[in-house]
Enzyme design. Sequence first.
Site, PDB file in Angstrom:
ATOM      1  N   GLU A  58      28.928  -4.722 -19.364  1.00  0.00           N
ATOM      2  CA  GLU A  58      29.991  -4.512 -20.355  1.00  0.00           C
ATOM      3  C   GLU A  58      31.357  -4.539 -19.650  1.00  0.00           C
ATOM      4  O   GLU A  58      32.362  -4.911 -20.247  1.00  0.00           O
ATOM      5  CB  GLU A  58      29.794  -3.183 -21.114  1.00  0.00           C
ATOM      6  CG  GLU A  58      30.626  -3.092 -22.382  1.00  0.00           C
ATOM      7  CD  GLU A  58      30.220  -1.947 -23.305  1.00  0.00           C
ATOM      8  OE1 GLU A  58      29.775  -2.212 -24.426  1.00  0.00           O
ATOM      9  OE2 GLU A  58      30.361  -0.788 -22.894  1.00  0.00           O
ATOM     10  N   HIS A 103       4.548  -5.084  -9.372  1.00  0.00           N
ATOM     11  CA  HIS A 103       3.353  -5.609 -10.049  1.00  0.00           C
ATOM     12  C   HIS A 103       3.714  -6.336 -11.335  1.00  0.00           C
ATOM     13  O   HIS A 103       2.851  -6.569 -12.173  1.00  0.00           O
ATOM     14  CB  HIS A 103       2.369  -4.467 -10.320  1.00  0.00           C
ATOM     15  CG  HIS A 103       1.835  -3.878  -9.048  1.00  0.00           C
ATOM     16  ND1 HIS A 103       0.744  -4.394  -8.380  1.00  0.00           N
ATOM     17  CD2 HIS A 103       2.278  -2.849  -8.292  1.00  0.00           C
ATOM     18  CE1 HIS A 103       0.524  -3.692  -7.287  1.00  0.00           C
ATOM     19  NE2 HIS A 103       1.450  -2.741  -7.201  1.00  0.00           N
ATOM     20  N   LYS A 149      32.573   8.733 -28.710  1.00  0.00           N
ATOM     21  CA  LYS A 149      33.996   8.760 -28.362  1.00  0.00           C
ATOM     22  C   LYS A 149      34.839   8.558 -29.623  1.00  0.00           C
ATOM     23  O   LYS A 149      35.750   9.317 -29.900  1.00  0.00           O
ATOM     24  CB  LYS A 149      34.269   7.665 -27.331  1.00  0.00           C
ATOM     25  CG  LYS A 149      35.704   7.528 -26.949  1.00  0.00           C
ATOM     26  CD  LYS A 149      35.888   6.455 -25.887  1.00  0.00           C
ATOM     27  CE  LYS A 149      37.362   6.136 -25.749  1.00  0.00           C
ATOM     28  NZ  LYS A 149      37.626   5.101 -24.743  1.00  0.00           N
ATOM     29  N   THR A 150      34.507   7.544 -30.406  1.00  0.00           N
ATOM     30  CA  THR A 150      35.318   7.203 -31.576  1.00  0.00           C
ATOM     31  C   THR A 150      34.910   7.977 -32.826  1.00  0.00           C
ATOM     32  O   THR A 150      35.681   8.114 -33.756  1.00  0.00           O
ATOM     33  CB  THR A 150      35.162   5.708 -31.884  1.00  0.00           C
ATOM     34  OG1 THR A 150      33.746   5.446 -32.034  1.00  0.00           O
ATOM     35  CG2 THR A 150      35.716   4.840 -30.781  1.00  0.00           C
ATOM     36  N   PHE A 151      33.688   8.410 -32.870  1.00  0.00           N
ATOM     37  CA  PHE A 151      33.066   9.033 -34.036  1.00  0.00           C
ATOM     38  C   PHE A 151      33.086   8.098 -35.254  1.00  0.00           C
ATOM     39  O   PHE A 151      33.040   8.532 -36.403  1.00  0.00           O
ATOM     40  CB  PHE A 151      33.720  10.377 -34.397  1.00  0.00           C
ATOM     41  CG  PHE A 151      32.686  11.456 -34.644  1.00  0.00           C
ATOM     42  CD1 PHE A 151      32.082  12.111 -33.595  1.00  0.00           C
ATOM     43  CD2 PHE A 151      32.281  11.780 -35.933  1.00  0.00           C
ATOM     44  CE1 PHE A 151      31.111  13.086 -33.805  1.00  0.00           C
ATOM     45  CE2 PHE A 151      31.308  12.747 -36.170  1.00  0.00           C
ATOM     46  CZ  PHE A 151      30.722  13.403 -35.093  1.00  0.00           C
ATOM     47  N   LYS A 204      29.457  -6.724 -34.612  1.00  0.00           N
ATOM     48  CA  LYS A 204      29.618  -5.511 -35.436  1.00  0.00           C
ATOM     49  C   LYS A 204      30.203  -5.884 -36.794  1.00  0.00           C
ATOM     50  O   LYS A 204      29.761  -5.415 -37.841  1.00  0.00           O
ATOM     51  CB  LYS A 204      30.605  -4.546 -34.764  1.00  0.00           C
ATOM     52  CG  LYS A 204      30.030  -3.623 -33.743  1.00  0.00           C
ATOM     53  CD  LYS A 204      31.082  -2.540 -33.451  1.00  0.00           C
ATOM     54  CE  LYS A 204      30.946  -1.966 -32.076  1.00  0.00           C
ATOM     55  NZ  LYS A 204      32.049  -1.101 -31.682  1.00  0.00           N
ATOM     56  N   THR A 209      31.222   4.976 -34.755  1.00  0.00           N
ATOM     57  CA  THR A 209      30.169   4.005 -34.450  1.00  0.00           C
ATOM     58  C   THR A 209      29.057   4.112 -35.495  1.00  0.00           C
ATOM     59  O   THR A 209      28.484   5.194 -35.699  1.00  0.00           O
ATOM     60  CB  THR A 209      29.633   4.251 -33.020  1.00  0.00           C
ATOM     61  OG1 THR A 209      30.737   4.174 -32.127  1.00  0.00           O
ATOM     62  CG2 THR A 209      28.582   3.235 -32.622  1.00  0.00           C
ATOM     63  N   GLY A 214      27.467   4.084 -23.997  1.00  0.00           N
ATOM     64  CA  GLY A 214      27.829   5.089 -22.996  1.00  0.00           C
ATOM     65  C   GLY A 214      27.592   6.514 -23.461  1.00  0.00           C
ATOM     66  O   GLY A 214      27.445   7.424 -22.642  1.00  0.00           O
ATOM     67  N   SER A 215      27.541   6.718 -24.767  1.00  0.00           N
ATOM     68  CA  SER A 215      27.313   8.063 -25.290  1.00  0.00           C
ATOM     69  C   SER A 215      25.826   8.413 -25.337  1.00  0.00           C
ATOM     70  O   SER A 215      25.447   9.473 -25.840  1.00  0.00           O
ATOM     71  CB  SER A 215      27.929   8.179 -26.688  1.00  0.00           C
ATOM     72  OG  SER A 215      29.306   7.912 -26.620  1.00  0.00           O
ATOM     73  N   GLN A 245      24.792  -1.501 -18.614  1.00  0.00           N
ATOM     74  CA  GLN A 245      26.010  -1.363 -19.417  1.00  0.00           C
ATOM     75  C   GLN A 245      27.234  -1.299 -18.500  1.00  0.00           C
ATOM     76  O   GLN A 245      28.233  -1.982 -18.734  1.00  0.00           O
ATOM     77  CB  GLN A 245      25.983  -0.114 -20.312  1.00  0.00           C
ATOM     78  CG  GLN A 245      27.220  -0.090 -21.233  1.00  0.00           C
ATOM     79  CD  GLN A 245      27.509   1.253 -21.893  1.00  0.00           C
ATOM     80  OE1 GLN A 245      26.976   2.277 -21.493  1.00  0.00           O
ATOM     81  NE2 GLN A 245      28.361   1.242 -22.900  1.00  0.00           N
ATOM     82  N   GLY A 269      33.755   4.440 -22.659  1.00  0.00           N
ATOM     83  CA  GLY A 269      32.408   4.873 -23.063  1.00  0.00           C
ATOM     84  C   GLY A 269      31.405   4.835 -21.922  1.00  0.00           C
ATOM     85  O   GLY A 269      30.642   5.783 -21.697  1.00  0.00           O
ATOM     86  N   ARG A 270      31.409   3.741 -21.167  1.00  0.00           N
ATOM     87  CA  ARG A 270      30.405   3.589 -20.094  1.00  0.00           C
ATOM     88  C   ARG A 270      30.732   4.425 -18.860  1.00  0.00           C
ATOM     89  O   ARG A 270      29.981   4.412 -17.893  1.00  0.00           O
ATOM     90  CB  ARG A 270      30.230   2.111 -19.748  1.00  0.00           C
ATOM     91  CG  ARG A 270      31.506   1.367 -19.420  1.00  0.00           C
ATOM     92  CD  ARG A 270      31.280  -0.138 -19.454  1.00  0.00           C
ATOM     93  NE  ARG A 270      32.499  -0.910 -19.293  1.00  0.00           N
ATOM     94  CZ  ARG A 270      33.315  -1.250 -20.287  1.00  0.00           C
ATOM     95  NH1 ARG A 270      33.058  -0.863 -21.516  1.00  0.00           N
ATOM     96  NH2 ARG A 270      34.378  -1.992 -20.047  1.00  0.00           N
ATOM     97  N   GLU A 300      25.949   3.217 -35.903  1.00  0.00           N
ATOM     98  CA  GLU A 300      24.603   3.700 -35.565  1.00  0.00           C
ATOM     99  C   GLU A 300      24.599   5.228 -35.442  1.00  0.00           C
ATOM    100  O   GLU A 300      23.735   5.912 -35.991  1.00  0.00           O
ATOM    101  CB  GLU A 300      24.134   3.105 -34.225  1.00  0.00           C
ATOM    102  CG  GLU A 300      23.803   1.632 -34.251  1.00  0.00           C
ATOM    103  CD  GLU A 300      24.995   0.743 -33.910  1.00  0.00           C
ATOM    104  OE1 GLU A 300      26.157   1.193 -34.078  1.00  0.00           O
ATOM    105  OE2 GLU A 300      24.766  -0.402 -33.497  1.00  0.00           O
TER     106      GLU A 300
END
Length: 550
Positions: free
Chosen positions: A361, A392, A214-216, A514, A218, A162-163, A357, A275-276, A220
Amino acid sequence: MTFNLSTDLPAWKKLQALYNSSGKDFKVTEAFQKDPSRFEKYSKTFTNFDDSEILFDFSKNLIDDEVLAELLELAKEANVEGLRDAMFAGEKINTTEDRAVYHAALRNRALKTMAVDGKDTSKEVDDVLQHMKEFSDQVRSGEWTGYTGKQITDVVNIGIGGSDLGPTMVTEALKHYAQPGLNVHFVSNIDGTHIAETVKGLNAETTLFLVASKTFTTAETVTNANSAKTWFLESAKDTKHIAKHFAALSTNAEEVAKFGIDTKNMFGFENWVGGRYSVWSAIGLSVAIYIGFDNFNNFLKGAEAVDTHFQTTPLSENIPVLGGLLSVWYNNFHGAQTHLVAPFDQYLHRFPAYLQQLSMESNGKSVTRGNSFTDYQTGTILFGEPATNAQHSFFQLVHQGTKLIPADFILAAQSHNPIEHNLHQRMLASNFFAQAEALMVGKDKAQVESEGATGGLVPHKIFSGNRPTTSILAQKITPAALGALIAYYEHVTFVEGAIWNINSFDQWGVELGKVLAKVIGKELEDKTQKVETHDPSTKGLINKFKEWSA
Ligand code: F6P
C-alpha cells in the site's frame, strides 16, 4: 540534488553499468571464497533499548563493496537522509494529502519535543497512552465490568486494513505474554460470516467491542460494528449498556458519537498517523489489553530504538537503509518482482500479511513526487508464510523456479516453547540455516551425478544457487524485539519509496473500487431489476448473481 525520475540520477546510471558489466554474473559463493571476512563485513547487529540484540546478516546477498558503495551513493543522491529528517521533523511529506507522516511520534517514549504545525505532540500522545493504560488495566483486572457486573472475557476488535492487520499480527506474535482467560478476536471482512462466526460462541455480558477505524467511515467496519451492536442489544436490550461494551479507536469524534459510542470511551489519534502505521496508536488498544500496558510500552520502545538507529547511524551502517537499498538493487537492476518474508516462527504467522499492506500500500505507486509517471519499477510484491510450512508448499519455486526471489528469513534463537528438550527449536533453526545455505550454494551437475543420478534426471536435481537471502536472527520474540522488527520494515519501505521518489504515504489506489462498489451496492438492492449499465462482463455477472441469489 533535486530529481524527478530516479533513472536520471548519476548513481542509478552507474549501477546500471555495474550490473551490465559484472553485477549480473556476480556469484556470492565466489565472493565468500575471495573475502573470508564477508560475513563480519555485511552483518549488522542492532542493540535494542533493553540490550537485547538482533543480527541482520546481509552477506548472502548479491553485492560487493563496489555495488554497495554505489547503492549508498544512490541513497545520498536521492536525499534519503533529507527526506528522513523531514519525516522526523513532522514536515508534510505526504504531499498529496498534505499531511505529516509522524507515526514515530507515537513511540516517542523519551517524550522529546516532536511537533507538527509548530505544536508539540508528545503530551497529547502520552495522554492517550495513559488513557489506554488505565482502560487496559481496568479490563484486565476485572474492575471494568459488563452491564451485568461480570468481568470482560472477550475483546473483539472490529476494523480493516491497518486497523486490523497490526493488532491481529501483534496479538498473535505476542500471545506468550497474554493474560489467561482473556481472549481477543478480530473481525475485518464485510462477509457476514466473519462477524457471525466470531460472536457465535460469545456472551454479550462479557464481550467488549473495540471499533477501530481512523476515519470511522470505512464501510466494512461501520457495517460490522452495527451488526455487533444489533447482536449485543439482542441480549442487553437497552442502548444505555453500549457504553460498557463499545469503545472507539479513531480520529473522528463526530462519527463516533453518531454511532452511539460515548466519546469518553474514545481513544484518539491524529491524521498524521497513516492506517498501516497505526498499531502504535490507540489502534493498538486490543494489544495493550491482551499483553498488558507495560509490554505494550516495551513494544513502542523497541520501535523507538530503531527510529533512533535509523536517524543517527551513518548510511553504510544503517540497517534499514541497507535493507531498502538491497530491495532497489534486486527490483530495478536484477529485475526481481517479488520479495519473500518467511518467519521461522509460528507466533509470527501473520507477519507477512501485515508487511503486505505496509509495503504494497505504501510503494505500489507509479507516479513520482514530481507528478510524473515512473519509467522504472517500484513496489515489490511482498509475500510470505511461516516456514517450515512454506518449505512444503511454495519453496520449490524459490529454489528451482525461473524467477529471482530475494528472501528474508527470521528466527528467534530462544523459543517461548522449548518443548521436548528444545528438539522442535533445534529442528526449526536447522531449517532456517539450511534453507539460506541451500539457496546460496545450490547443487551443480557434478554433485548431482556423484550422488548417483544419471541421464534425464540430472537437470531436475540441479539447484542453480546464488539466490539471495537476508537472515534476521533475534534473541527472542519479545515485545521490544517485535517493535524493532516492525520499525525495521517500516524504514526499509521508507528508503525504497525515497529512492523511487514516490509518496509512500497515500493510497489513492484503493478509492476507485470503493466508489464502484457503492454504485453496484445500490443496484443489488432490487433483485428483480436487471442492470443495463456497466461493461458486458460486469453486467452479465451482476445479472447472474441476481438470478441465483433471488
Ligand atoms: O484501504 C484503505 C485504507 O484507508 C487503509 O489505508 C486503512 O488501513 C484502511 O483503509 C482502514 O481505514 P480506517 O482505519 O479509516 O477504517
